[in-house]
Design a protein around this motif. Sequence first.
Motif, short mmCIF file in Angstrom:
data_model
loop_
_atom_site.label_atom_id
_atom_site.label_comp_id
_atom_site.label_asym_id
_atom_site.label_seq_id
_atom_site.Cartn_x
_atom_site.Cartn_y
_atom_site.Cartn_z
N GLU A 43 -35.96 -16.70 -46.83
CA GLU A 43 -35.67 -16.53 -45.35
C GLU A 43 -36.30 -15.15 -45.07
OE1 GLU A 43 -31.33 -15.99 -45.31
OE2 GLU A 43 -30.99 -18.41 -45.06
N ALA A 44 -37.08 -14.40 -46.01
CA ALA A 44 -37.96 -13.50 -45.72
C ALA A 44 -38.91 -13.45 -44.79
CB ALA A 44 -38.22 -12.56 -46.87
N ARG A 45 -39.53 -15.08 -44.79
CA ARG A 45 -40.64 -15.48 -43.93
C ARG A 45 -40.26 -15.03 -42.43
NH1 ARG A 45 -40.92 -19.88 -40.98
NH2 ARG A 45 -42.93 -20.65 -40.47
N GLU A 46 -39.02 -15.21 -42.04
CA GLU A 46 -38.67 -15.11 -40.60
C GLU A 46 -38.49 -13.68 -40.18
OE1 GLU A 46 -38.90 -17.64 -38.81
OE2 GLU A 46 -38.97 -19.25 -40.39
N ARG A 47 -38.06 -12.86 -41.36
CA ARG A 47 -37.70 -11.47 -41.12
C ARG A 47 -39.05 -10.67 -41.09
NH1 ARG A 47 -33.47 -12.47 -45.15
NH2 ARG A 47 -34.92 -11.67 -46.92
N ILE A 48 -40.11 -11.24 -41.85
CA ILE A 48 -41.56 -10.67 -42.03
C ILE A 48 -42.28 -10.85 -40.46
CG2 ILE A 48 -43.78 -10.62 -42.98
CD1 ILE A 48 -41.99 -11.06 -45.66
N ILE A 49 -42.07 -11.94 -40.28
CA ILE A 49 -42.74 -12.33 -38.95
C ILE A 49 -42.29 -11.72 -37.83
CG2 ILE A 49 -43.26 -14.20 -37.29
CD1 ILE A 49 -43.35 -16.11 -39.78
N ALA A 50 -41.00 -11.64 -37.60
CA ALA A 50 -40.39 -10.86 -36.45
C ALA A 50 -40.52 -9.51 -36.63
CB ALA A 50 -38.73 -11.03 -36.38
N ALA A 51 -40.33 -8.62 -37.66
CA ALA A 51 -40.99 -7.19 -37.84
C ALA A 51 -42.28 -7.12 -37.79
CB ALA A 51 -40.41 -6.69 -39.20
N ILE A 52 -43.18 -7.60 -38.27
CA ILE A 52 -44.54 -7.49 -37.83
C ILE A 52 -45.05 -7.80 -36.34
CG2 ILE A 52 -46.82 -8.28 -38.20
CD1 ILE A 52 -46.12 -8.63 -41.20
N GLY A 53 -44.13 -8.56 -35.88
CA GLY A 53 -44.45 -8.98 -34.42
C GLY A 53 -43.85 -7.71 -33.45
N THR A 54 -43.09 -7.02 -33.88
CA THR A 54 -42.46 -5.87 -33.19
C THR A 54 -43.55 -4.72 -33.17
OG1 THR A 54 -41.31 -4.75 -35.14
CG2 THR A 54 -40.13 -6.16 -33.64
N LEU A 55 -44.31 -4.78 -34.02
CA LEU A 55 -45.25 -3.53 -34.22
C LEU A 55 -46.73 -4.15 -33.43
CD1 LEU A 55 -45.10 -2.51 -37.87
CD2 LEU A 55 -43.77 -1.55 -35.93
N SER A 78 -32.95 -9.80 -51.27
CA SER A 78 -33.90 -9.20 -50.12
C SER A 78 -34.83 -8.13 -50.58
CB SER A 78 -33.11 -9.37 -48.85
OG SER A 78 -31.98 -8.52 -49.02
N MET A 79 -34.78 -7.69 -51.57
CA MET A 79 -35.39 -6.57 -51.92
C MET A 79 -36.86 -6.56 -52.03
SD MET A 79 -35.16 -4.46 -55.76
CE MET A 79 -33.25 -4.43 -55.64
N PHE A 80 -37.53 -7.79 -51.90
CA PHE A 80 -38.91 -7.63 -51.84
C PHE A 80 -39.33 -7.93 -50.38
CE2 PHE A 80 -37.08 -10.58 -55.35
CZ PHE A 80 -37.24 -9.34 -56.10
N THR A 103 -47.65 2.40 -57.00
CA THR A 103 -47.00 2.69 -55.52
C THR A 103 -46.08 1.34 -55.30
OG1 THR A 103 -48.47 4.12 -54.93
CG2 THR A 103 -46.97 2.92 -53.45
N GLY A 104 -44.95 1.41 -55.42
CA GLY A 104 -43.90 0.48 -55.24
C GLY A 104 -43.24 0.61 -54.05
N PHE A 105 -42.69 -0.77 -53.41
CA PHE A 105 -42.03 -0.95 -52.34
C PHE A 105 -40.66 -1.58 -52.65
CE2 PHE A 105 -46.46 -0.45 -51.58
CZ PHE A 105 -46.45 0.34 -50.38
N ILE A 106 -39.49 -1.18 -52.05
CA ILE A 106 -38.40 -1.95 -52.03
C ILE A 106 -37.65 -1.76 -50.75
CG2 ILE A 106 -37.96 -1.96 -54.59
CD1 ILE A 106 -36.08 0.21 -54.32
N GLY A 107 -36.98 -2.85 -50.57
CA GLY A 107 -36.09 -2.52 -49.06
C GLY A 107 -36.04 -4.26 -48.40
N ALA A 108 -35.05 -4.19 -47.64
CA ALA A 108 -34.73 -5.41 -46.90
C ALA A 108 -35.39 -5.03 -45.42
CB ALA A 108 -33.52 -6.01 -46.81
N LEU A 109 -35.89 -5.92 -44.60
CA LEU A 109 -36.31 -5.99 -43.34
C LEU A 109 -35.25 -6.62 -42.38
CD1 LEU A 109 -40.06 -6.69 -43.31
CD2 LEU A 109 -38.98 -4.70 -43.00
N SER A 110 -35.06 -5.80 -41.06
CA SER A 110 -34.38 -6.62 -40.14
C SER A 110 -35.43 -7.07 -39.13
CB SER A 110 -33.39 -5.60 -39.66
OG SER A 110 -34.03 -4.25 -38.93
N LEU A 111 -34.87 -7.79 -38.36
CA LEU A 111 -36.25 -8.37 -36.99
C LEU A 111 -36.72 -7.38 -36.40
CD1 LEU A 111 -33.75 -11.31 -35.90
CD2 LEU A 111 -35.36 -11.22 -37.81
N ASP A 112 -35.94 -6.06 -36.27
CA ASP A 112 -36.69 -5.00 -35.33
C ASP A 112 -37.60 -4.24 -36.27
OD1 ASP A 112 -34.69 -3.61 -36.95
OD2 ASP A 112 -33.91 -2.80 -35.07
N GLY A 113 -37.88 -4.25 -37.30
CA GLY A 113 -38.61 -3.75 -38.16
C GLY A 113 -37.97 -2.58 -39.08
#
Length: 516
Positions: A43-55, A78-80, A103-113
Amino acid sequence: MWAKVTSIGLKGMEGYRLNVKVSTRVGADSFKIVGLPDTAVKEARERIIAAIGTLGYVMNGQKIIINLSPSDQKKIGSMFDLSMAIGVLSSLHELEVIIPEDTGFIGALSLDGAIQSVQGMLAAVLAAKKIGIRKLYLPFDEKLPSLDVLGLELIYVESLQDVIGHLSGQWSPPSFFKKKQEEVRCTEYPDFQQIIGHSRAKYALEVAGAGEHHVLMTGPPGCGKSLLAWSFPSILPGLSKEFRLEVMSLYQLAHVSQPETNFPPFRNPHHSASGISIIGGGHYPKPGEISLAHRGVLFLDEVGEFSKKTLDMLRQPLETGLITISRTHATITYPASFIMVAAMNPCPCGYAGDNAHYCTCSKKQILAYQNKLSGPLRDRFDIHLSLKSVDLRTAGEDGVENESSCVVRQRVEEARKRQYDRYGREICNGRVPYDELMKTTPLTQGQQNALQQHLYKKGWSSRTQIKIIRLARTINDLRGENAITDESLWQAIKLNSLAVSAVSSAVSGTIRGQIR
């Protein structure tokens, strides 16, 4: 075009390097995530598309494939999200920076980034340094303590835009954490001073706390077993910062809230609890009660009422301090290094051997009740206490001072410090390998001969003999003595009633004389 970004995967408390590899090319709109992702990862697919779209970034006409490596390891949660979003932007050349592998990255994205905290984030931070990560981007969580991990730079961010700005050198993270006052130990546990009588039991618990020894208390209803167990954490030293973070990680993984205190954890599951809830388990194994009691106390009241199967599951964790849970999707190992305190009645009615009440149980019923605790499990208790009801009219006439928990805790802390100095790490007599114990404080030849003689004469197991030596070492640590003395050996034998129960009072003096 492709990009590679580092994140952290968790297998229980153990972390591993997770490589997020992103490949993009012109084609029909497509976005796939491979590498054994669970539903939350897909489901991260939808979150990533929406978050990147807000930018303002556009992904039209792109075929995107994300591979989470190692590909044979199940990816859960959703850590990735953040690492995959950064990888997508890098592969599209929307983020023109070189991201080092450390350099590492962890965290969940919301639809607004916005970037949100996730379960297991604290365990991931503790694992980051072990796998060679030097800089870690993560969301701020006010519920977590201020972290200061040597050799690891933590960058707290609130949104995807913050991460892009910091990687581009155009944004500096503010100081999220405010300086907190030093935490004060709470007073949720009874004080030793509130317990009338039971001077021998309180001394036994002091020894147990100093050396991390397991305790089994037997006595009639209302004699004070539960009160003694509930007051036990009040004499234990507070957790160090490292141990507290370790405990908080387990609570986070189990989705259980933890009180804001530096007391060691105290868990008291009901006897109707299932084996899975105590040991841990589930479709994807989560920590159970024994792991939530890590670095603290597990109290089993009415231990005879627990199922025999559940109790026998405790045998391995009591020895190793670890629990390994195997399921179809994963095999997880969680730490489970705790002090076990158990309480039970001597018989089904509870009054066998009591002077004030008549026992209505037959010998067969008493034997069947006692056999609910198997011999191997009983053998793993260092201290066996037989308690009697306290006569309030004569309480306090034994001349023993009724000390507060604060006074007792100071002695326990000093005894533990001696053990830490002797072994070169934070480990107590109850858990240190036997070879190391005997190397640092060997017995004299006379002491060895006496113990060996009674080992064969009285039918003691080798484990019981070792536990007596461990108890004696702790008794001498409480006294500030460098060697195991004959007197401490005799006291250890008395504390371990499995050893002394076979010895009648008529021959007790003879044994004591031989040891001396």
